[in-house]
Design a protein around this motif. Structure first.
Motif, PDB file in Angstrom:
ATOM      1  N   LEU A 287      -6.854  77.794  13.191  1.00  0.00           N
ATOM      2  CA  LEU A 287      -6.611  76.673  12.293  1.00  0.00           C
ATOM      3  C   LEU A 287      -7.353  75.414  12.728  1.00  0.00           C
ATOM      4  N   ALA A 288      -7.691  75.317  14.013  1.00  0.00           N
ATOM      5  CA  ALA A 288      -8.493  74.175  14.468  1.00  0.00           C
ATOM      6  C   ALA A 288      -9.891  74.220  13.855  1.00  0.00           C
ATOM      7  N   SER A 289     -10.358  75.421  13.501  1.00  0.00           N
ATOM      8  CA  SER A 289     -11.698  75.528  12.918  1.00  0.00           C
ATOM      9  C   SER A 289     -11.772  74.905  11.530  1.00  0.00           C
ATOM     10  N   VAL A 290     -10.621  74.657  10.886  1.00  0.00           N
ATOM     11  CA  VAL A 290     -10.599  74.022   9.561  1.00  0.00           C
ATOM     12  C   VAL A 290      -9.734  72.770   9.550  1.00  0.00           C
ATOM     13  N   ALA A 291      -9.395  72.254  10.740  1.00  0.00           N
ATOM     14  CA  ALA A 291      -8.598  71.033  10.818  1.00  0.00           C
ATOM     15  C   ALA A 291      -9.438  69.834  10.394  1.00  0.00           C
ATOM     16  N   VAL A 292      -8.793  68.870   9.733  1.00  0.00           N
ATOM     17  CA  VAL A 292      -9.506  67.726   9.150  1.00  0.00           C
ATOM     18  C   VAL A 292      -9.366  66.504  10.058  1.00  0.00           C
ATOM     19  N   PRO A 293     -10.474  65.985  10.583  1.00  0.00           N
ATOM     20  CA  PRO A 293     -10.417  64.785  11.415  1.00  0.00           C
ATOM     21  C   PRO A 293     -10.458  63.513  10.577  1.00  0.00           C
ATOM     22  N   MET A 294     -10.007  62.437  11.150  1.00  0.00           N
ATOM     23  CA  MET A 294     -10.052  61.143  10.485  1.00  0.00           C
ATOM     24  C   MET A 294     -11.486  60.788  10.113  1.00  0.00           C
ATOM     25  N   GLY A 295     -11.669  60.347   8.872  1.00  0.00           N
ATOM     26  CA  GLY A 295     -12.971  59.909   8.409  1.00  0.00           C
ATOM     27  C   GLY A 295     -13.753  60.945   7.633  1.00  0.00           C
ATOM     28  N   ALA A 296     -13.287  62.204   7.608  1.00  0.00           N
ATOM     29  CA  ALA A 296     -14.050  63.272   6.954  1.00  0.00           C
ATOM     30  C   ALA A 296     -13.639  63.510   5.507  1.00  0.00           C
ATOM     31  N   ASP A 301      -8.324  55.851  -2.894  1.00  0.00           N
ATOM     32  CA  ASP A 301      -7.740  54.561  -2.510  1.00  0.00           C
ATOM     33  C   ASP A 301      -8.216  54.082  -1.138  1.00  0.00           C
ATOM     34  N   GLY A 302      -9.122  54.837  -0.523  1.00  0.00           N
ATOM     35  CA  GLY A 302      -9.663  54.437   0.766  1.00  0.00           C
ATOM     36  C   GLY A 302      -8.972  55.063   1.959  1.00  0.00           C
ATOM     37  N   SER A 303      -7.812  55.703   1.758  1.00  0.00           N
ATOM     38  CA  SER A 303      -7.118  56.368   2.856  1.00  0.00           C
ATOM     39  C   SER A 303      -7.815  57.684   3.192  1.00  0.00           C
ATOM     40  N   PHE A 304      -7.494  58.237   4.354  1.00  0.00           N
ATOM     41  CA  PHE A 304      -8.116  59.477   4.807  1.00  0.00           C
ATOM     42  C   PHE A 304      -7.069  60.576   4.970  1.00  0.00           C
ATOM     43  N   GLU A 305      -7.400  61.741   4.484  1.00  0.00           N
ATOM     44  CA  GLU A 305      -6.586  62.910   4.813  1.00  0.00           C
ATOM     45  C   GLU A 305      -6.927  63.360   6.222  1.00  0.00           C
ATOM     46  N   ILE A 306      -5.901  63.769   6.959  1.00  0.00           N
ATOM     47  CA  ILE A 306      -6.073  64.360   8.281  1.00  0.00           C
ATOM     48  C   ILE A 306      -5.124  65.539   8.399  1.00  0.00           C
ATOM     49  N   THR A 307      -5.323  66.361   9.401  1.00  0.00           N
ATOM     50  CA  THR A 307      -4.378  67.446   9.663  1.00  0.00           C
ATOM     51  C   THR A 307      -3.184  66.855  10.406  1.00  0.00           C
ATOM     52  N   LEU A 308      -2.119  66.589   9.670  1.00  0.00           N
ATOM     53  CA  LEU A 308      -0.945  65.936  10.247  1.00  0.00           C
ATOM     54  C   LEU A 308      -0.290  66.802  11.311  1.00  0.00           C
ATOM     55  N   TYR A 309      -0.185  68.109  11.040  1.00  0.00           N
ATOM     56  CA  TYR A 309       0.360  69.014  12.046  1.00  0.00           C
ATOM     57  C   TYR A 309      -0.155  70.421  11.810  1.00  0.00           C
ATOM     58  N   THR A 310      -0.081  71.211  12.868  1.00  0.00           N
ATOM     59  CA  THR A 310      -0.339  72.647  12.813  1.00  0.00           C
ATOM     60  C   THR A 310       0.908  73.350  13.304  1.00  0.00           C
ATOM     61  N   TYR A 321       6.404  77.037  16.643  1.00  0.00           N
ATOM     62  CA  TYR A 321       5.562  76.161  17.457  1.00  0.00           C
ATOM     63  C   TYR A 321       4.905  75.122  16.552  1.00  0.00           C
ATOM     64  N   HIS A 322       4.672  73.935  17.087  1.00  0.00           N
ATOM     65  CA  HIS A 322       3.890  72.974  16.315  1.00  0.00           C
ATOM     66  C   HIS A 322       3.268  71.922  17.219  1.00  0.00           C
ATOM     67  N   ALA A 323       2.188  71.330  16.713  1.00  0.00           N
ATOM     68  CA  ALA A 323       1.511  70.214  17.368  1.00  0.00           C
ATOM     69  C   ALA A 323       1.053  69.262  16.269  1.00  0.00           C
ATOM     70  N   THR A 324       0.955  67.981  16.593  1.00  0.00           N
ATOM     71  CA  THR A 324       0.596  66.977  15.593  1.00  0.00           C
ATOM     72  C   THR A 324      -0.791  66.402  15.869  1.00  0.00           C
ATOM     73  N   TYR A 325      -1.293  65.648  14.914  1.00  0.00           N
ATOM     74  CA  TYR A 325      -2.621  65.035  15.041  1.00  0.00           C
ATOM     75  C   TYR A 325      -2.679  64.124  16.258  1.00  0.00           C
ATOM     76  N   SER A 326      -1.670  63.292  16.437  1.00  0.00           N
ATOM     77  CA  SER A 326      -1.683  62.318  17.533  1.00  0.00           C
ATOM     78  C   SER A 326      -1.184  62.887  18.843  1.00  0.00           C
ATOM     79  N   ASP A 327      -0.529  64.045  18.802  1.00  0.00           N
ATOM     80  CA  ASP A 327      -0.018  64.673  20.019  1.00  0.00           C
ATOM     81  C   ASP A 327      -0.314  66.169  19.947  1.00  0.00           C
ATOM     82  N   PRO A 328      -1.458  66.609  20.483  1.00  0.00           N
ATOM     83  CA  PRO A 328      -1.859  68.012  20.357  1.00  0.00           C
ATOM     84  C   PRO A 328      -1.099  68.987  21.255  1.00  0.00           C
ATOM     85  N   GLN A 329      -0.184  68.472  22.079  1.00  0.00           N
ATOM     86  CA  GLN A 329       0.607  69.383  22.901  1.00  0.00           C
ATOM     87  C   GLN A 329       1.465  70.281  22.018  1.00  0.00           C
ATOM     88  N   ILE A 330       1.410  71.581  22.260  1.00  0.00           N
ATOM     89  CA  ILE A 330       2.177  72.535  21.461  1.00  0.00           C
ATOM     90  C   ILE A 330       3.598  72.615  21.995  1.00  0.00           C
TER      91      ILE A 330
END
Length: 351
Positions: A287-296, A301-310, A321-330
């Motif tokens: 899933l990291a191979s298709v995760a969306v980073p900020m700015g892509a 409205d000018g906001s960015f989609e990101i991968t909020l969680y996996t 199991y889960h990890a978030t965009y700002s905290d990648p620890q699983i």
């Protein structure tokens, strides 16, 4: 935007997970719903399991009006379901289906076709129709069914209704992926009816419909993880720069079609793993191979989609199991670690 995948390990145990991509979160947390939880249903349904027979459910979501609104979840039998954004094509029923007097339950059974059209949206669904609000669909599936076959059978009588859980939470346009150790299906409410697709690639993204995505893979059948052979152009020998060049032509953007192709390739070519740790790594790396980073992926409205969680649901250990965009620890949430004797859904703490 979102991406979901499913696969099995060397022992046949299922791993099911997803990226949730959006511009903002909704306060989502890991939620556990005990079998005896008194979560109100949107419609009266005689076939729903009672507190003694319902399944315990764990997954990501919020609790609103006493109802667990799961974005994705798994149950104590190893069945999992996820809802993904489907904003252009989703067509729910405006009103619940009604019972037709004199029909027998046997007459309402689903088709056995690999591509099941199981009734028109909003049309009468025979005897004992099952009306499910879109917001409760993942929970309804996970609470009531132990296997994918059980869910398939019930879907033959389902009408998904555009009923909100509250005025503050409008109806989301979604389609769903359901999986267990035997395989997965995609459920879509389309203009022509509710359709259940057999998902032989175990992947789902967003628009267009699943049938389009599955056909589109034929445009990429030449992709290979192997290093290409050198080629001779007249007297010139052209050697590859290195490994990975067999994927020349793989789409690299973050649209639904591009993510579907990339996730399907990576998911199908990743070597089968043995241990739960290795398989959780496999799912998160895929899933990291298709995760969306900020700015892509910028919105109008000018906001960015990101991968909020996996997230990942491991069916053998019943661990979420889960990890978030700002905290990648699983972090791990093992269903057996929680008290399942209560009567209300609750937010879980990491085990």
């Amino acid at each position: 935007m979102c991406t979901g995948i499913r696969f099995t390990d060397s022992n046949g145990s299922m791993y099911f997970g997803r990226n949730l991509d959006w511009t903002q979160g909704y306060g989502e947390r890991v939620v556990v719903t005990p079998p005896a939880a008194q979560a109100p249903a949107a419609f009266e349904r005689s076939g729903d399991l009672d507190a003694k027979h319902a399944h315990a459910v764990i997954g990501m979501g919020i609790i609103a009006e006493g109802v667990p609104l799961y974005f994705d979840c798994g149950n104590d039998a190893g069945l999992a379901v996820a809802g993904l954004n489907f904003p252009q094509s989703a067509r729910y029923a405006a009103d619940p289906a009604s019972v037709v007097a004199g029909d027998s339950e046997q007459e309402a059974g689903p088709s056995t076709s690999s591509k099941r059209r199981v009734g028109a949206v909003g049309a009468d669904r025979g005897s004992n129709p099952i009306n499910v609000a879109a917001y409760e669909f993942p929970f309804w599936v996970a609470r009531n069914f132990a296997t994918l076959d059980d869910a398939r059978e019930a879907l033959g009588r389902v009408t998904v209704v555009a009923k909100p859980v509250s005025p503050q939470l409008p109806v989301a346009n979604l389609h769903w992926m359901i999986g267990d150790a035997t395989g997965s299906v995609v459920v879509e409410c389309l203009e022509g009816g509710l359709r259940v697709w057999e998902n032989d690639v175990d992947v789902l993204t967003n628009e267009p419909d699943f049938g389009w995505h599955r056909q589109n893979l034929r445009n990429y059948l030449m992709l290979s993880g192997a290093e290409p052979e050198a080629a001779m152009w007249d007297r010139a020998r052209l050697a590859p720069f290195g490994s990975g060049m067999g994927l020349q032509g793989m789409p690299g953007d973050y649209s639904g079609p591009a993510r579907f192709v990339k996730a399907a390739f990576v998911n199908s070519h990743y070597p089968v793993q043995d241990t739960e740790g290795a398989n959780v790594t496999r799912l998160f790396r895929t899933l990291a191979s298709v995760a969306v980073p900020m700015g892509a992926a910028q919105m109008p409205d000018g906001s960015f989609e990101i991968t909020l969680y996996t997230s990942c649901f491991a069916a053998a250990s019943l661990t979420y199991y889960h990890a978030t965009y700002s905290d990648p620890q699983i972090r791990a949430y093992r269903l057996a670690a929680y008290d399942l004797g209560g009567t209300e859904p609750f937010v879980a703490q990491a085990a």
